[in-house]
Enzyme design. Structure first.
Site, PDB file in Angstrom:
ATOM      1  N   GLU A  62      34.236  41.746 -30.201  1.00 13.47           N
ATOM      2  CA  GLU A  62      34.795  42.247 -31.307  1.00 13.47           C
ATOM      3  C   GLU A  62      34.280  43.592 -31.576  1.00 13.47           C
ATOM      4  O   GLU A  62      34.817  44.268 -32.447  1.00 13.47           O
ATOM      5  CB  GLU A  62      34.933  41.365 -32.608  1.00 13.47           C
ATOM      6  CG  GLU A  62      35.774  40.098 -32.620  1.00 13.47           C
ATOM      7  CD  GLU A  62      35.079  39.077 -31.741  1.00 13.47           C
ATOM      8  OE1 GLU A  62      36.079  38.213 -30.969  1.00 13.47           O
ATOM      9  OE2 GLU A  62      33.795  38.794 -31.687  1.00 13.47           O
ATOM     10  N   HIS A  92      30.381  32.004 -19.199  1.00 19.82           N
ATOM     11  CA  HIS A  92      30.808  32.627 -20.437  1.00 19.82           C
ATOM     12  C   HIS A  92      29.935  33.819 -20.685  1.00 19.82           C
ATOM     13  O   HIS A  92      30.540  34.797 -21.056  1.00 19.82           O
ATOM     14  CB  HIS A  92      30.931  31.811 -21.705  1.00 19.82           C
ATOM     15  CG  HIS A  92      31.496  32.369 -23.019  1.00 19.82           C
ATOM     16  ND1 HIS A  92      32.740  32.950 -23.062  1.00 19.82           N
ATOM     17  CD2 HIS A  92      30.666  32.705 -24.084  1.00 19.82           C
ATOM     18  CE1 HIS A  92      33.042  33.209 -24.156  1.00 19.82           C
ATOM     19  NE2 HIS A  92      31.862  32.997 -24.773  1.00 19.82           N
ATOM     20  N   ASN A 117      24.945  51.590 -27.007  1.00 22.45           N
ATOM     21  CA  ASN A 117      25.112  50.414 -26.694  1.00 22.45           C
ATOM     22  C   ASN A 117      23.864  49.528 -26.837  1.00 22.45           C
ATOM     23  O   ASN A 117      22.960  49.540 -25.677  1.00 22.45           O
ATOM     24  CB  ASN A 117      25.920  50.161 -25.305  1.00 22.45           C
ATOM     25  CG  ASN A 117      26.067  48.689 -25.182  1.00 22.45           C
ATOM     26  OD1 ASN A 117      25.751  47.822 -25.903  1.00 22.45           O
ATOM     27  ND2 ASN A 117      26.933  48.549 -24.023  1.00 22.45           N
ATOM     28  N   ARG A 131      12.783  41.981 -28.364  1.00 30.59           N
ATOM     29  CA  ARG A 131      13.220  43.057 -27.986  1.00 30.59           C
ATOM     30  C   ARG A 131      13.837  44.012 -29.330  1.00 30.59           C
ATOM     31  O   ARG A 131      14.145  44.967 -29.536  1.00 30.59           O
ATOM     32  CB  ARG A 131      14.323  43.294 -27.123  1.00 30.59           C
ATOM     33  CG  ARG A 131      14.018  42.951 -25.488  1.00 30.59           C
ATOM     34  CD  ARG A 131      15.068  42.628 -24.666  1.00 30.59           C
ATOM     35  NE  ARG A 131      14.239  42.635 -23.214  1.00 30.59           N
ATOM     36  CZ  ARG A 131      13.523  41.625 -22.711  1.00 30.59           C
ATOM     37  NH1 ARG A 131      13.024  40.761 -23.604  1.00 30.59           N
ATOM     38  NH2 ARG A 131      13.050  41.821 -21.524  1.00 30.59           N
TER      39      ARG A 131
END
Length: 169
Positions: A62, A92, A117, A131
């Site tokens: 989304e 997936h 991103n 991270r």
């Protein structure tokens, strides 16, 4: 050397940079951590809190459509995507990783707007947690640097319509 190419140094002064952030809620412990670190770094770099819009969405798939809507508004100098996709036992993971990355890139190119991103794609939850700090900071720094770079380019490079006018003369 007057004929040598110039350069645009990295500028991490966030004053005046307008940032839209879209955060996936899936893997919320990780994405909330990314947001917290990213937001703190944006503010540390001088981005004003009123110049940051933070939106959450269900998951990584989304994020692109929401970034696209923000880009269409014309209200932002840079956008940030925050998410975490952790490999499971099915295919997936690959679909969500690849398609969300493609969608984020498409938004940046379609709107000529930097999109950072920072959708983490890891094999384990522990890798993602490790991270959070570095990638949250990287997202903020990348956003401020790219926002400033685009403004510097706008100030110093001719726009397409200016080039067309020169050709017409």
């Amino acid at each position: 050397m007057s004929n040598s190419p110039g350069s645009v140094p990295a500028n991490l002064n966030g004053d005046g940079i307008r940032v839209g952030v879209v955060q996936a809620r899936f893997n919320e412990e990780i994405t909330n951590g990314l947001w917290k670190v990213c937001c703190a770094e944006l503010l540390r770099l001088g981005v004003q809190s009123e110049d940051v819009l933070h939106i959450t969405v269900p998951g990584a798939m989304e994020i692109p459509v929401t970034l696209d809507r923000l880009a269409l508004s014309g209200e932002f100098d840079v956008l940030i995507a925050l998410g975490a996709i952790i490999k499971g036992d099915t295919y997936h993971f690959e679909i969500v990783s690849n398609e969300s990355a493609r969608g984020v890139s498409d938004v940046a190119l379609r709107h000529n707007l930097p999109v950072i991103n920072m959708i983490l794609t890891t094999y384990t939850e522990d890798q993602a947690i490790e991270r959070i700090e570095d990638k949250g900071v990287d997202a903020a720094r990348g956003a401020v640097e790219m926002g400033n770079l685009m403004m510097a380019m706008d100030d110093n490079l001719p726009l397409e319509d200016e080039l067309e006018e020169e050709d017409d003369e």
